[in-house]
Write a protein that holds these residues in place. Sequence first.
Motif, PDB file in Angstrom:
ATOM      1  N   THR A   7      36.179  44.896  12.413  1.00  0.00           N
ATOM      2  CA  THR A   7      35.217  43.762  12.986  1.00  0.00           C
ATOM      3  C   THR A   7      34.095  44.322  12.980  1.00  0.00           C
ATOM      4  OG1 THR A   7      37.857  43.145  13.271  1.00  0.00           O
ATOM      5  CG2 THR A   7      35.422  41.961  14.064  1.00  0.00           C
ATOM      6  N   ILE A   8      33.027  43.391  13.021  1.00  0.00           N
ATOM      7  CA  ILE A   8      31.980  44.079  13.999  1.00  0.00           C
ATOM      8  C   ILE A   8      30.805  42.542  14.576  1.00  0.00           C
ATOM      9  CG2 ILE A   8      28.942  44.211  13.184  1.00  0.00           C
ATOM     10  CD1 ILE A   8      30.141  45.596  10.205  1.00  0.00           C
ATOM     11  N   TYR A   9      30.982  42.891  15.560  1.00  0.00           N
ATOM     12  CA  TYR A   9      30.354  41.737  16.572  1.00  0.00           C
ATOM     13  C   TYR A   9      28.386  41.534  17.031  1.00  0.00           C
ATOM     14  CZ  TYR A   9      34.914  41.610  17.875  1.00  0.00           C
ATOM     15  OH  TYR A   9      35.777  41.374  17.953  1.00  0.00           O
ATOM     16  N   LYS A 127      41.029  43.655   5.871  1.00  0.00           N
ATOM     17  CA  LYS A 127      40.716  42.251   6.285  1.00  0.00           C
ATOM     18  C   LYS A 127      39.011  42.338   6.976  1.00  0.00           C
ATOM     19  CE  LYS A 127      42.528  38.367   9.237  1.00  0.00           C
ATOM     20  NZ  LYS A 127      43.497  37.908   9.857  1.00  0.00           N
ATOM     21  N   LYS A 128      37.993  41.858   6.630  1.00  0.00           N
ATOM     22  CA  LYS A 128      36.975  41.873   7.465  1.00  0.00           C
ATOM     23  C   LYS A 128      36.653  41.065   8.358  1.00  0.00           C
ATOM     24  CE  LYS A 128      36.371  44.513   2.607  1.00  0.00           C
ATOM     25  NZ  LYS A 128      36.106  44.599   1.940  1.00  0.00           N
ATOM     26  N   ASN A 129      35.924  40.941   9.201  1.00  0.00           N
ATOM     27  CA  ASN A 129      35.297  39.799  10.458  1.00  0.00           C
ATOM     28  C   ASN A 129      34.019  40.017  10.375  1.00  0.00           C
ATOM     29  OD1 ASN A 129      38.038  37.399  10.222  1.00  0.00           O
ATOM     30  ND2 ASN A 129      38.489  39.904  10.648  1.00  0.00           N
ATOM     31  N   ILE A 130      33.390  38.943  10.482  1.00  0.00           N
ATOM     32  CA  ILE A 130      31.742  39.127  11.716  1.00  0.00           C
ATOM     33  C   ILE A 130      31.739  38.298  12.238  1.00  0.00           C
ATOM     34  CG2 ILE A 130      29.165  39.279  10.875  1.00  0.00           C
ATOM     35  CD1 ILE A 130      29.505  40.169   8.360  1.00  0.00           C
ATOM     36  N   TYR A 131      31.389  38.536  13.907  1.00  0.00           N
ATOM     37  CA  TYR A 131      30.815  37.333  14.006  1.00  0.00           C
ATOM     38  C   TYR A 131      29.927  38.010  15.066  1.00  0.00           C
ATOM     39  CZ  TYR A 131      36.572  36.950  15.047  1.00  0.00           C
ATOM     40  OH  TYR A 131      37.445  36.642  14.739  1.00  0.00           O
ATOM     41  N   LEU A 132      29.117  36.512  14.722  1.00  0.00           N
ATOM     42  CA  LEU A 132      27.528  36.433  14.781  1.00  0.00           C
ATOM     43  C   LEU A 132      27.204  35.692  16.488  1.00  0.00           C
ATOM     44  CD1 LEU A 132      24.479  37.172  15.076  1.00  0.00           C
ATOM     45  CD2 LEU A 132      24.490  35.027  13.187  1.00  0.00           C
ATOM     46  N   LEU A 133      26.842  36.176  17.983  1.00  0.00           N
ATOM     47  CA  LEU A 133      27.020  35.366  18.379  1.00  0.00           C
ATOM     48  C   LEU A 133      25.048  34.839  19.322  1.00  0.00           C
ATOM     49  CD1 LEU A 133      29.021  37.784  18.806  1.00  0.00           C
ATOM     50  CD2 LEU A 133      29.617  35.809  21.044  1.00  0.00           C
ATOM     51  N   ASN A 156      34.980  39.237   0.035  1.00  0.00           N
ATOM     52  CA  ASN A 156      35.956  38.398   1.309  1.00  0.00           C
ATOM     53  C   ASN A 156      36.009  38.407   2.851  1.00  0.00           C
ATOM     54  OD1 ASN A 156      38.160  36.849   1.448  1.00  0.00           O
ATOM     55  ND2 ASN A 156      39.596  38.454   1.360  1.00  0.00           N
ATOM     56  N   ILE A 157      34.970  38.401   3.299  1.00  0.00           N
ATOM     57  CA  ILE A 157      34.129  38.477   4.277  1.00  0.00           C
ATOM     58  C   ILE A 157      34.485  37.200   5.849  1.00  0.00           C
ATOM     59  CG2 ILE A 157      33.011  39.409   6.176  1.00  0.00           C
ATOM     60  CD1 ILE A 157      31.508  41.235   4.289  1.00  0.00           C
ATOM     61  N   GLU A 158      35.032  37.584   6.068  1.00  0.00           N
ATOM     62  CA  GLU A 158      35.267  35.893   7.135  1.00  0.00           C
ATOM     63  C   GLU A 158      33.778  36.294   8.036  1.00  0.00           C
ATOM     64  OE1 GLU A 158      38.116  33.941   9.860  1.00  0.00           O
ATOM     65  OE2 GLU A 158      39.015  34.977   9.073  1.00  0.00           O
ATOM     66  N   LEU A 159      33.227  35.170   8.473  1.00  0.00           N
ATOM     67  CA  LEU A 159      32.001  34.875   9.221  1.00  0.00           C
ATOM     68  C   LEU A 159      31.974  34.089  10.283  1.00  0.00           C
ATOM     69  CD1 LEU A 159      28.762  35.459   9.694  1.00  0.00           C
ATOM     70  CD2 LEU A 159      28.209  33.879   8.027  1.00  0.00           C
ATOM     71  N   ASN A 160      31.887  33.820  11.556  1.00  0.00           N
ATOM     72  CA  ASN A 160      32.194  33.243  12.481  1.00  0.00           C
ATOM     73  C   ASN A 160      30.814  33.810  13.070  1.00  0.00           C
ATOM     74  OD1 ASN A 160      35.041  32.550  12.183  1.00  0.00           O
ATOM     75  ND2 ASN A 160      35.596  34.804  12.448  1.00  0.00           N
ATOM     76  N   ILE A 161      30.377  32.154  13.211  1.00  0.00           N
ATOM     77  CA  ILE A 161      29.096  31.773  14.509  1.00  0.00           C
ATOM     78  C   ILE A 161      29.085  31.447  15.331  1.00  0.00           C
ATOM     79  CG2 ILE A 161      26.394  30.947  13.875  1.00  0.00           C
ATOM     80  CD1 ILE A 161      26.727  31.286  10.839  1.00  0.00           C
ATOM     81  N   CYS A 196      29.050  29.393   2.341  1.00  0.00           N
ATOM     82  CA  CYS A 196      30.549  30.493   2.231  1.00  0.00           C
ATOM     83  C   CYS A 196      31.974  30.081   2.154  1.00  0.00           C
ATOM     84  CB  CYS A 196      30.283  31.918   2.784  1.00  0.00           C
ATOM     85  SG  CYS A 196      28.553  32.031   3.243  1.00  0.00           S
ATOM     86  N   GLN A 197      32.866  31.179   1.383  1.00  0.00           N
ATOM     87  CA  GLN A 197      34.326  30.997   1.085  1.00  0.00           C
ATOM     88  C   GLN A 197      34.992  30.491   2.851  1.00  0.00           C
ATOM     89  OE1 GLN A 197      35.380  33.494  -1.538  1.00  0.00           O
ATOM     90  NE2 GLN A 197      34.909  32.649  -3.655  1.00  0.00           N
ATOM     91  N   GLN A 198      34.683  31.363   3.390  1.00  0.00           N
ATOM     92  CA  GLN A 198      35.592  31.744   4.486  1.00  0.00           C
ATOM     93  C   GLN A 198      34.500  31.682   5.891  1.00  0.00           C
ATOM     94  OE1 GLN A 198      38.581  33.863   4.413  1.00  0.00           O
ATOM     95  NE2 GLN A 198      38.265  35.353   2.706  1.00  0.00           N
ATOM     96  N   ALA A 199      34.070  31.018   6.653  1.00  0.00           N
ATOM     97  CA  ALA A 199      32.551  30.851   7.698  1.00  0.00           C
ATOM     98  C   ALA A 199      32.458  29.518   7.859  1.00  0.00           C
ATOM     99  CB  ALA A 199      31.527  31.456   6.203  1.00  0.00           C
ATOM    100  N   THR A 200      32.693  29.455   9.428  1.00  0.00           N
ATOM    101  CA  THR A 200      32.537  28.557  10.598  1.00  0.00           C
ATOM    102  C   THR A 200      31.767  28.977  11.286  1.00  0.00           C
ATOM    103  OG1 THR A 200      35.665  28.787  10.460  1.00  0.00           O
ATOM    104  CG2 THR A 200      33.954  27.330  11.985  1.00  0.00           C
ATOM    105  N   VAL A 201      31.136  27.471  11.820  1.00  0.00           N
ATOM    106  CA  VAL A 201      30.080  27.537  12.484  1.00  0.00           C
ATOM    107  C   VAL A 201      30.636  27.060  14.120  1.00  0.00           C
ATOM    108  CG1 VAL A 201      27.752  26.044  13.983  1.00  0.00           C
ATOM    109  CG2 VAL A 201      27.989  27.634  12.223  1.00  0.00           C
ATOM    110  N   PHE A 202      31.123  27.783  16.184  1.00  0.00           N
ATOM    111  CA  PHE A 202      31.700  26.979  17.009  1.00  0.00           C
ATOM    112  C   PHE A 202      30.989  27.088  17.874  1.00  0.00           C
ATOM    113  CE2 PHE A 202      35.444  29.499  14.201  1.00  0.00           C
ATOM    114  CZ  PHE A 202      36.121  28.365  14.292  1.00  0.00           C
TER     115      PHE A 202
END
Length: 755
Positions: A7-9, A127-133, A156-161, A196-202
Amino acid sequence: MADKKCTIYIIDVGPTMWQKQRKFGGTGLDLAKKAVLTMLEAKVIAGLKSDVTSLIIVGSDETKNYMNDESGGYENISVLYPIEQPKLPILRTIDELSQGNFHADVFDALILALGMITAHCRNLKYKKNIYLLTDGESDINKADFNTVVQQINSSNIELNILGVDFNDEELGFVEENKSKIKEENEKFFHDLTKSCQQATVFSMEETLRQLSKPYIRPVRPTPVYKGTLTLGDAENNPQTFLMISIEMYNRTTKAKPTNTKKYSSVAEASANNDKKTFEVNISKSFYVSNLNNEAVEVPLDELNKAYLLGKTYVPVDELNEGIFNLSTKDSMQIICFLKASEFPRKYFMSNVAAILPQKGSSIMAQRLSALIHGLFEKDSYAMVRYVRKSNDAPKLGILIPYISAQKECLYFTRIAFKEDYRKLTFPPLDRVISKCGNNLTNHPYLPTDEMLDKMGKFIENMDIKSIKYQKDSDPKEHLKVKECFNPTIHMTKKVICHRALHPDQPIPPPDPEMIAQTKLLPQLIEKNKELVNELREILKIKQVIKEKGKASKRKFADANRPTAQILSLDELLSTEPQENGKRPRPDNDIISDTLSTISQSEIVREVGTVDPVKNFKIMISNHSKDMITTAVEQMSQVILHFVKTSFGEGLYKKAIECMVVLRQTCAQEDESTRFNDFLKGLKSLCFDSQPPKINFWEMVVKERITLISSEEANSATSSQEAEEFLQEAPDKKTNISIMNEDEVATDDLFDLMDD
């Protein structure tokens, strides 16, 4: 083994993140730090080497990343924490994160994070994740959009903005006077996540709301038993033998707070700070005393186990320890079937496990399904003998069928052996059994029909399955089992992390979600206000307050005084502080007296024959129940027992002591009529029994124990009649109730024999 995670923040620390106070509290940088800290605290506490993390900041005054060193173009982006297992330093880094004074491209930071993940994970299973704040107020170079999308999907990276003040339709929030740059960037992020296949904006507010719930680390399912479930005898009756290969997984296991470790305060006070671990190692040594009373150390290999037989130790050497172990093989054998309605729930005594067929075997799935449906249709359970692994002690268990639209399985739980079961006998609640063994259905201790009706309505009104939190909202179930968290576990985690980051600050208060589990809903308080007042009246709920300056002895009649303070509804239901933000603290004398009375009165419920005077006084001084009449009746029976069963004059003195205390109490507590009737019957017993007890009556006359007169208490007997009573012949017509020998406790009889 747990799944590997990387996981990278990425945190935007640019000027717009800290120059503006946000609507939901704090600056954008404060909200971002809070979110990342909450996510990382769980990782640090778990301490998994397979879960690695990195931290990148955008808009920093410095530039520190390998892409800028190689080709340039990634200015004001710094990698503060490389990809490795997260520990306390990363929490401190985020907590002390400095504000940046430059605008930088967050999309460049995303490209940097993709390069770092690719270099670290390679083609390994992660299991790869990136969180962009970010708040989206900095310019973005969108030239590499397609390349970034392709790399995210291929890796296959999950991106969360997580956007600060981003529009949120669910919360109904739309930021006013939004800058053109932010509008374009917010649209860009939505386009990116859609591609992207696995990406969400919160929105940041929604993120913090979700993170406020306690985090429960997912557990990888691991079978606790892999073997066979058998029915029948394979050797003697192979035609009727059934074997099913199964796997069993724990469905419930008790969660425990974080364990504590021994910490060396000596090392903390030491001036030498080099290579301090503060670890405490524990070692044990065993000693025996020789003939000179000197301690001699015994080596561990010279020690044997010993079992206590009475007061004698029976040693068992290491070679013979196996004789206590039962030779078993791992198995689960069905012993019998029984109706579900006939099996008592109180026999369950362990966690619950789910039994499933062996993976990949359709034949075993078919066999197990047939067994499940058979038990379900017959409304029956299966009792099994369970051995988890070879040479383990066998256990008894029960198999319960479960069928739903999603799955079907057998639930397993351990049940008690005969030695494990504790049979406890308690007095019934629907009737009162008198000293003579009669069942009383009408008694002050039994609830009336009105009490039962009111209490039934109160229980119905306290139903929390359909609660409206707001007037226009739909009713919902309050405190669902899946939403009730253990406050001890999560408060411990919170305190540990806070103390590690801020050792000098006070402990933070519990989270509102935890407090909500321990408070009554205001809707229920208001709904039951009138009913609670009615219950308080018919149940006679009153607060007993000790009046200062008066004797500590309490008469039960004092509870009926009109001056007694009655508990208000607010005092009954409120959990808030009462005076100056604090609860009023009772006097130590009140606490001491109350605890003393409770500890004694909760145990003493009858006058025994070992120390009847002490038992009698404790029952009389009971503050919670009116036991005066009961105590008088029981003391009278004990005195008659002493007189009737005394060998010679052995128990006469004890009976006289009881009579003195009984007479004094009856005069004070308005029980003179009961005592006078008892004394008249006792006099007849002394003269009419075979052999007569004339010697005892002479002792009564000598001690001047006569009837209670009107001068001493509220009595119909005059002083002259009381004086003449000791000289008159006994009344032959007086009836008296004599205690049966069977009603005396066996322990009391043995104690009397010891005396």
